[in-house]
Design a protein around this motif. Structure first.
Motif, PDB file in Angstrom:
ATOM      1  N   GLY A 173       9.303 -34.550-102.451  1.00 57.48           N
ATOM      2  CA  GLY A 173       9.059 -35.428-101.323  1.00 57.48           C
ATOM      3  C   GLY A 173      10.252 -36.227-100.863  1.00 57.48           C
ATOM      4  N   ALA A 174      11.444 -35.890-101.336  1.00 57.76           N
ATOM      5  CA  ALA A 174      12.654 -36.596-100.912  1.00 57.76           C
ATOM      6  C   ALA A 174      13.840 -35.672-101.123  1.00 57.76           C
ATOM      7  CB  ALA A 174      12.835 -37.876-101.729  1.00 57.76           C
ATOM      8  N   PRO A 175      14.920 -35.856-100.357  1.00 59.30           N
ATOM      9  CA  PRO A 175      16.110 -35.020-100.572  1.00 59.30           C
ATOM     10  C   PRO A 175      16.553 -35.072-102.033  1.00 59.30           C
ATOM     11  CG  PRO A 175      16.346 -36.329 -98.588  1.00 59.30           C
ATOM     12  CD  PRO A 175      15.111 -36.824 -99.272  1.00 59.30           C
ATOM     13  N   THR A 176      16.788 -33.906-102.611  1.00 62.75           N
ATOM     14  CA  THR A 176      17.099 -33.817-104.027  1.00 62.75           C
ATOM     15  C   THR A 176      18.324 -32.935-104.232  1.00 62.75           C
ATOM     16  OG1 THR A 176      14.742 -34.018-104.564  1.00 62.75           O
ATOM     17  CG2 THR A 176      16.199 -33.232-106.311  1.00 62.75           C
ATOM     18  N   ALA A 177      19.309 -33.463-104.951  1.00 62.96           N
ATOM     19  CA  ALA A 177      20.516 -32.712-105.271  1.00 62.96           C
ATOM     20  C   ALA A 177      20.406 -32.157-106.689  1.00 62.96           C
ATOM     21  CB  ALA A 177      21.744 -33.606-105.155  1.00 62.96           C
ATOM     22  N   LEU A 178      21.131 -31.085-106.962  1.00 61.90           N
ATOM     23  CA  LEU A 178      21.150 -30.475-108.285  1.00 61.90           C
ATOM     24  C   LEU A 178      22.413 -30.872-109.017  1.00 61.90           C
ATOM     25  CD1 LEU A 178      20.158 -28.419-110.444  1.00 61.90           C
ATOM     26  CD2 LEU A 178      21.417 -26.666-109.169  1.00 61.90           C
ATOM     27  N   ALA A 179      22.266 -31.310-110.261  1.00 61.90           N
ATOM     28  CA  ALA A 179      23.403 -31.597-111.130  1.00 61.90           C
ATOM     29  C   ALA A 179      23.236 -30.809-112.421  1.00 61.90           C
ATOM     30  CB  ALA A 179      23.505 -33.089-111.428  1.00 61.90           C
ATOM     31  N   LEU A 180      24.215 -29.947-112.723  1.00 55.26           N
ATOM     32  CA  LEU A 180      24.188 -29.183-113.964  1.00 55.26           C
ATOM     33  C   LEU A 180      24.942 -29.965-115.028  1.00 55.26           C
ATOM     34  CD1 LEU A 180      24.801 -25.553-112.649  1.00 55.26           C
ATOM     35  CD2 LEU A 180      22.622 -26.702-113.144  1.00 55.26           C
ATOM     36  N   ASP A 181      24.222 -30.372-116.054  1.00 54.79           N
ATOM     37  CA  ASP A 181      24.789 -31.137-117.168  1.00 54.79           C
ATOM     38  C   ASP A 181      25.181 -30.141-118.257  1.00 54.79           C
ATOM     39  OD1 ASP A 181      25.461 -32.923-119.124  1.00 54.79           O
ATOM     40  OD2 ASP A 181      23.425 -33.640-119.498  1.00 54.79           O
ATOM     41  N   SER A 182      26.447 -29.825-118.347  1.00 53.73           N
ATOM     42  CA  SER A 182      26.913 -28.773-119.255  1.00 53.73           C
ATOM     43  C   SER A 182      26.763 -29.199-120.713  1.00 53.73           C
ATOM     44  CB  SER A 182      28.367 -28.430-118.965  1.00 53.73           C
ATOM     45  OG  SER A 182      28.508 -27.913-117.659  1.00 53.73           O
ATOM     46  N   ARG A 183      26.246 -28.293-121.517  1.00 56.23           N
ATOM     47  CA  ARG A 183      26.052 -28.514-122.946  1.00 56.23           C
ATOM     48  C   ARG A 183      26.707 -27.386-123.736  1.00 56.23           C
ATOM     49  NH1 ARG A 183      21.546 -31.948-123.641  1.00 56.23           N
ATOM     50  NH2 ARG A 183      21.635 -33.431-121.897  1.00 56.23           N
ATOM     51  N   PRO A 184      27.011 -27.621-125.013  1.00 52.54           N
ATOM     52  CA  PRO A 184      27.532 -26.532-125.843  1.00 52.54           C
ATOM     53  C   PRO A 184      26.490 -25.432-125.979  1.00 52.54           C
ATOM     54  CG  PRO A 184      27.867 -28.681-126.893  1.00 52.54           C
ATOM     55  CD  PRO A 184      26.959 -28.898-125.733  1.00 52.54           C
ATOM     56  N   GLY A 185      26.950 -24.193-126.084  1.00 55.87           N
ATOM     57  CA  GLY A 185      26.029 -23.078-126.250  1.00 55.87           C
ATOM     58  C   GLY A 185      25.410 -23.068-127.642  1.00 55.87           C
ATOM     59  N   ASP A 186      24.196 -22.554-127.729  1.00 56.30           N
ATOM     60  CA  ASP A 186      23.485 -22.432-129.013  1.00 56.30           C
ATOM     61  C   ASP A 186      22.875 -21.042-129.084  1.00 56.30           C
ATOM     62  OD1 ASP A 186      21.945 -22.560-131.265  1.00 56.30           O
ATOM     63  OD2 ASP A 186      20.699 -24.240-130.625  1.00 56.30           O
ATOM     64  N   PRO A 187      23.518 -20.101-129.784  1.00 58.19           N
ATOM     65  CA  PRO A 187      23.010 -18.722-129.801  1.00 58.19           C
ATOM     66  C   PRO A 187      21.649 -18.576-130.472  1.00 58.19           C
ATOM     67  CG  PRO A 187      24.785 -19.016-131.399  1.00 58.19           C
ATOM     68  CD  PRO A 187      24.750 -20.256-130.576  1.00 58.19           C
ATOM     69  N   GLY A 188      21.246 -19.571-131.243  1.00 58.20           N
ATOM     70  CA  GLY A 188      19.949 -19.484-131.905  1.00 58.20           C
ATOM     71  C   GLY A 188      18.834 -20.171-131.150  1.00 58.20           C
ATOM     72  N   ALA A 189      19.152 -20.755-129.990  1.00 56.58           N
ATOM     73  CA  ALA A 189      18.146 -21.532-129.260  1.00 56.58           C
ATOM     74  C   ALA A 189      17.038 -20.637-128.720  1.00 56.58           C
ATOM     75  CB  ALA A 189      18.806 -22.288-128.117  1.00 56.58           C
ATOM     76  N   GLU A 227      14.614 -21.981-139.723  1.00 57.19           N
ATOM     77  CA  GLU A 227      15.167 -22.180-141.063  1.00 57.19           C
ATOM     78  C   GLU A 227      15.876 -20.945-141.613  1.00 57.19           C
ATOM     79  OE1 GLU A 227      11.729 -23.327-143.233  1.00 57.19           O
ATOM     80  OE2 GLU A 227      11.499 -25.244-142.179  1.00 57.19           O
ATOM     81  N   ARG A 228      15.393 -19.750-141.260  1.00 59.87           N
ATOM     82  CA  ARG A 228      15.918 -18.548-141.901  1.00 59.87           C
ATOM     83  C   ARG A 228      16.586 -17.574-140.927  1.00 59.87           C
ATOM     84  NH1 ARG A 228      13.941 -17.822-147.175  1.00 59.87           N
ATOM     85  NH2 ARG A 228      14.512 -15.628-146.992  1.00 59.87           N
ATOM     86  N   TRP A 229      16.104 -17.509-139.691  1.00 60.55           N
ATOM     87  CA  TRP A 229      16.659 -16.526-138.762  1.00 60.55           C
ATOM     88  C   TRP A 229      17.907 -17.034-138.064  1.00 60.55           C
ATOM     89  CZ3 TRP A 229      13.262 -12.530-135.986  1.00 60.55           C
ATOM     90  CH2 TRP A 229      12.309 -12.021-136.877  1.00 60.55           C
ATOM     91  N   VAL A 230      17.892 -18.287-137.597  1.00 56.49           N
ATOM     92  CA  VAL A 230      19.058 -18.803-136.881  1.00 56.49           C
ATOM     93  C   VAL A 230      20.333 -18.697-137.711  1.00 56.49           C
ATOM     94  CG1 VAL A 230      20.081 -20.868-135.852  1.00 56.49           C
ATOM     95  CG2 VAL A 230      17.709 -20.274-135.345  1.00 56.49           C
ATOM     96  N   PRO A 231      20.292 -18.984-139.037  1.00 52.84           N
ATOM     97  CA  PRO A 231      21.514 -18.799-139.824  1.00 52.84           C
ATOM     98  C   PRO A 231      21.987 -17.345-139.912  1.00 52.84           C
ATOM     99  CG  PRO A 231      20.014 -20.282-140.959  1.00 52.84           C
ATOM    100  CD  PRO A 231      19.257 -19.684-139.818  1.00 52.84           C
ATOM    101  N   LEU A 232      21.131 -16.381-139.519  1.00 50.38           N
ATOM    102  CA  LEU A 232      21.502 -14.971-139.564  1.00 50.38           C
ATOM    103  C   LEU A 232      22.063 -14.474-138.235  1.00 50.38           C
ATOM    104  CD1 LEU A 232      18.408 -13.538-141.503  1.00 50.38           C
ATOM    105  CD2 LEU A 232      20.683 -14.007-142.413  1.00 50.38           C
ATOM    106  N   ALA A 233      22.345 -15.404-137.313  1.00 52.22           N
ATOM    107  CA  ALA A 233      22.773 -15.010-135.978  1.00 52.22           C
ATOM    108  C   ALA A 233      23.990 -14.088-136.005  1.00 52.22           C
ATOM    109  CB  ALA A 233      23.071 -16.237-135.134  1.00 52.22           C
ATOM    110  N   ASP A 234      24.909 -14.317-136.945  1.00 52.73           N
ATOM    111  CA  ASP A 234      26.124 -13.493-137.033  1.00 52.73           C
ATOM    112  C   ASP A 234      26.149 -12.647-138.304  1.00 52.73           C
ATOM    113  OD1 ASP A 234      27.239 -14.542-134.623  1.00 52.73           O
ATOM    114  OD2 ASP A 234      27.755 -16.368-135.720  1.00 52.73           O
ATOM    115  N   ALA A 235      24.997 -12.512-138.947  1.00 48.55           N
ATOM    116  CA  ALA A 235      24.956 -11.781-140.219  1.00 48.55           C
ATOM    117  C   ALA A 235      24.968 -10.277-139.991  1.00 48.55           C
ATOM    118  CB  ALA A 235      23.707 -12.183-141.002  1.00 48.55           C
TER     119      ALA A 235
END
Length: 249
Positions: free
Chosen positions: A69-85, A121-129
């Protein structure tokens, strides 16, 4: 909250029903909020999601303005990547839910499902295994894995992924019912045309059910499709690809 009383969550609902291709790009963000006249989206810098939202900033601003209901601008707030997210809508749900990853090639597919707590707990640590470590985790009794094959030839306009989706959802529904959970299916983003077909089939299953499972049961135990970046190496997708390869071996 805006002057209209609408929130960032309301905007996502608005996009789901009016511009689903744009709404899908929010699965990979880390957060979203409305601050004054600005829609702030937290997203990993350099990611596919960041590039896709930046390329659609004008369209998103117009639709956000219509909804809020009002003019809205987009702002991308950059964050570090997380391959397990996990996709944001999955990450925001109850910890004991199951997250299920799907992989397909040719006329075959595989799905692998695990509790979100075990994934963290168990899969994210295996991201590069190495694959051997992931294979050992797949063999655990707490992990559900199943393979599928589509018949040949398929009816016109069908693909193996859409044809196999009802069977996959049926298995996930039975798993969720047996373990008092809720199953959320995660797939590599297949492109908007394929996503339209997959989502249409999913909602048909959840509306009509199957000969084995009534529609209301699907609605209670199985969620919508969620996406990870195409070509990415999310550990859950790697696990499904490994299960698919094991089924062929």
């Amino acid at each position: 909250m805006t002057a209209t009383g609408r929130s960032a969550q309301d905007l996502l609902l608005y996009l789901r029903t009016r511009c689903p291709a744009l709404a899908r790009r929010f699965d990979g963000v880390a957060g979203i909020e409305v601050s004054g006249s600005t829609l702030v989206v937290a997203v990993a810098e350099g990611s596919w999601w960041h590039a896709e939202l930046a390329a659609r900033a004008g369209l998103l601003g117009r639709l956000a303005s219509d909804c809020l209901g009002a003019p809205t601008a987009l702002a991308l707030d950059s964050r570090p990547g997380d391959p397990g997210a996990l996709p944001l809508p999955v990450a925001a749900t109850k910890l004991w839910n199951h997250v299920a990853f799907w992989a397909g090639e040719g006329d075959e597919a595989a799905v692998v499902a695990v509790r979100k707590t075990r994934y963290a707990e168990r899969w994210v640590p295996l991201a590069d295994a190495q694959p051997e470590a992931l294979a050992a985790e797949l063999a655990a009794p707490e992990v559900f894995a199943c393979g599928y094959r589509a018949p040949a030839p398929l009816p016109p306009a069908e693909t193996p992924s859409t044809w196999l989706l009802p069977e996959t959802l049926g298995d996930l529904c039975r798993l969720a019912r047996a373990e008092a959970s809720y199953a959320q299916l995660v797939v590599p983003f297949p492109g908007d045309d394929a996503a339209d077909r997959l989502e249409a089939r999913l909602y048909a299953v959840k509306e009509w059910g199957t000969p084995e499972v009534p529609g209301p049961i699907f609605q209670k135990y199985v969620g919508r499709l969620h996406y990870v970046a195409p070509g990415g190496r999310a550990v859950g997708v790697r696990a499904a690809e490994l299960a698919l390869a094991q089924g062929r071996g």
